[in-house]
Design an enzyme around this catalytic site. Structure first.
Site, PDB file in Angstrom:
ATOM      1  N   GLN A  84      66.474  27.965  52.913  1.00 38.00           N
ATOM      2  CA  GLN A  84      65.200  27.496  53.477  1.00 38.00           C
ATOM      3  C   GLN A  84      64.523  28.569  54.337  1.00 38.00           C
ATOM      4  O   GLN A  84      63.340  28.441  54.640  1.00 38.00           O
ATOM      5  CB  GLN A  84      65.408  26.232  54.319  1.00 38.00           C
ATOM      6  CG  GLN A  84      65.846  25.017  53.513  1.00 38.00           C
ATOM      7  CD  GLN A  84      65.985  23.799  54.397  1.00 38.00           C
ATOM      8  OE1 GLN A  84      67.029  23.573  54.979  1.00 38.00           O
ATOM      9  NE2 GLN A  84      64.927  23.025  54.535  1.00 38.00           N
ATOM     10  N   HIS A 123      72.736  16.253  52.318  1.00 42.99           N
ATOM     11  CA  HIS A 123      71.389  16.823  52.189  1.00 42.99           C
ATOM     12  C   HIS A 123      71.435  18.349  52.383  1.00 42.99           C
ATOM     13  O   HIS A 123      70.842  19.088  51.585  1.00 42.99           O
ATOM     14  CB  HIS A 123      70.461  16.170  53.224  1.00 42.99           C
ATOM     15  CG  HIS A 123      69.073  16.726  53.243  1.00 42.99           C
ATOM     16  ND1 HIS A 123      67.971  15.996  52.848  1.00 42.99           N
ATOM     17  CD2 HIS A 123      68.596  17.950  53.588  1.00 42.99           C
ATOM     18  CE1 HIS A 123      66.896  16.759  52.960  1.00 42.99           C
ATOM     19  NE2 HIS A 123      67.246  17.941  53.410  1.00 42.99           N
ATOM     20  N   GLU A 124      72.143  18.798  53.417  1.00 41.37           N
ATOM     21  CA  GLU A 124      72.167  20.244  53.705  1.00 41.37           C
ATOM     22  C   GLU A 124      72.926  21.018  52.636  1.00 41.37           C
ATOM     23  O   GLU A 124      72.472  22.085  52.200  1.00 41.37           O
ATOM     24  CB  GLU A 124      72.774  20.509  55.088  1.00 41.37           C
ATOM     25  CG  GLU A 124      71.934  20.012  56.249  1.00 41.37           C
ATOM     26  CD  GLU A 124      70.451  20.354  56.133  1.00 41.37           C
ATOM     27  OE1 GLU A 124      70.115  21.479  55.715  1.00 41.37           O
ATOM     28  OE2 GLU A 124      69.619  19.481  56.443  1.00 41.37           O
ATOM     29  N   CYS A 183      62.621  16.472  54.949  1.00 35.78           N
ATOM     30  CA  CYS A 183      63.121  17.843  54.822  1.00 35.78           C
ATOM     31  C   CYS A 183      62.062  18.803  55.349  1.00 35.78           C
ATOM     32  O   CYS A 183      60.876  18.635  55.036  1.00 35.78           O
ATOM     33  CB  CYS A 183      63.417  18.132  53.350  1.00 35.78           C
ATOM     34  SG  CYS A 183      64.024  19.798  53.044  1.00 35.78           S
ATOM     35  N   LEU A 184      62.489  19.804  56.084  1.00 37.07           N
ATOM     36  CA  LEU A 184      61.533  20.777  56.623  1.00 37.07           C
ATOM     37  C   LEU A 184      60.851  21.564  55.500  1.00 37.07           C
ATOM     38  O   LEU A 184      59.781  22.120  55.702  1.00 37.07           O
ATOM     39  CB  LEU A 184      62.231  21.731  57.592  1.00 37.07           C
ATOM     40  CG  LEU A 184      62.759  21.082  58.879  1.00 37.07           C
ATOM     41  CD1 LEU A 184      63.575  22.092  59.685  1.00 37.07           C
ATOM     42  CD2 LEU A 184      61.626  20.521  59.721  1.00 37.07           C
ATOM     43  N   GLY A 237      69.152  19.687  60.333  1.00 42.68           N
ATOM     44  CA  GLY A 237      69.935  20.716  59.675  1.00 42.68           C
ATOM     45  C   GLY A 237      68.993  21.735  59.073  1.00 42.68           C
ATOM     46  O   GLY A 237      67.780  21.475  58.962  1.00 42.68           O
ATOM     47  N   HIS A 254      71.028  21.795  49.466  1.00 42.15           N
ATOM     48  CA  HIS A 254      70.132  22.967  49.511  1.00 42.15           C
ATOM     49  C   HIS A 254      70.828  24.220  48.967  1.00 42.15           C
ATOM     50  O   HIS A 254      70.175  25.093  48.394  1.00 42.15           O
ATOM     51  CB  HIS A 254      69.695  23.255  50.949  1.00 42.15           C
ATOM     52  CG  HIS A 254      68.526  22.437  51.413  1.00 42.15           C
ATOM     53  ND1 HIS A 254      67.290  22.498  50.818  1.00 42.15           N
ATOM     54  CD2 HIS A 254      68.403  21.547  52.437  1.00 42.15           C
ATOM     55  CE1 HIS A 254      66.450  21.682  51.459  1.00 42.15           C
ATOM     56  NE2 HIS A 254      67.102  21.089  52.438  1.00 42.15           N
TER      57      HIS A 254
END
Ligand code: NI
Length: 191
Positions: free
Chosen positions: A54, A144-145, A102-103, A49, A148
């Site tokens: 981000q 999680h997404e 996470c990226l 995701g 953000h």
């Protein structure tokens, strides 16, 4: 469609609550381009995701997709999903210990307790309303997404810091036990 730069932990943009998108703003060529770039950037980085903050755009928008992901080989498939102005409601008190990465947090993973059954309300990229339930490991990916979009990183939700691990040490010491738990959950919930 350009691949965008991904913000890393420490950048203030990851810590602010994103702005809600109006229907007009969502329909604009700029926002539609941003959505295309978000998808392209997520796929390029092998993310499950990616949320707009981000890529330095603090708006309520995220992409989710799992399709034979080499970063997360145990995750069940999730078709490409765009969530605009999403809201999540927990439908259970049950939590699953999810090993997350996470990226925006390079080379670190940690255990986060995620609800195993949620309801999602959002708009799709064309402004049509979405309202459905998500279970299992996939529910963790959604949480999680959406976190953000509220300035939250998985790091904030790690309650046992001794679970923190690099990706190499995850594979060496933690992956087997986690994958076993994850597979049991996916077998039960189908997601
Ligand atoms: Ni993330």
């Amino acid at each position: 469609m350009p691949i965008r730069k991904i913000a890393h932990v420490g950048h203030p943009i990851l810590r602010q609550t994103a702005r809600t998108l109006s229907p007009e703003e969502l329909a604009s060529p700029e926002t539609q381009r941003l959505i295309d770039d978000l998808i392209e950037t997520m796929r390029d980085a092998n993310g499950a995701g990616l949320a707009a903050p981000q890529v330095y755009e603090p708006v309520m928008l995220c992409a989710i997709e799992v399709n034979k992901n080499p970063r997360y080989p145990y995750k069940p498939a999730i078709p490409l999903t765009i969530l605009v102005n999403p809201e999540i409601e927990f439908l259970t008190d049950e939590r699953f210990d999810n090993y997350e990465g996470c990226l925006s947090v390079p080379n670190l993973r940690g255990v986060v307790a995620r609800a195993t059954h949620i309801r999602v309300r959002a708009l799709d990229r064309f402004g049509a309303p979405l309202d459905y339930e998500v279970k299992g490991l996939t529910a963790g990916t959604y949480q999680h997404e959406v976190d953000h979009l509220f300035g939250k990183l998985f790091l904030d939700r790690v309650t046992d810091s001794s679970t923190l691990t690099t990706w190499t040490e995850f594979e060496r010491y933690h992956m087997a036990a986690f994958v076993e738990r994850a597979r049991a959950l996916v077998a039960r919930d189908g997601q």
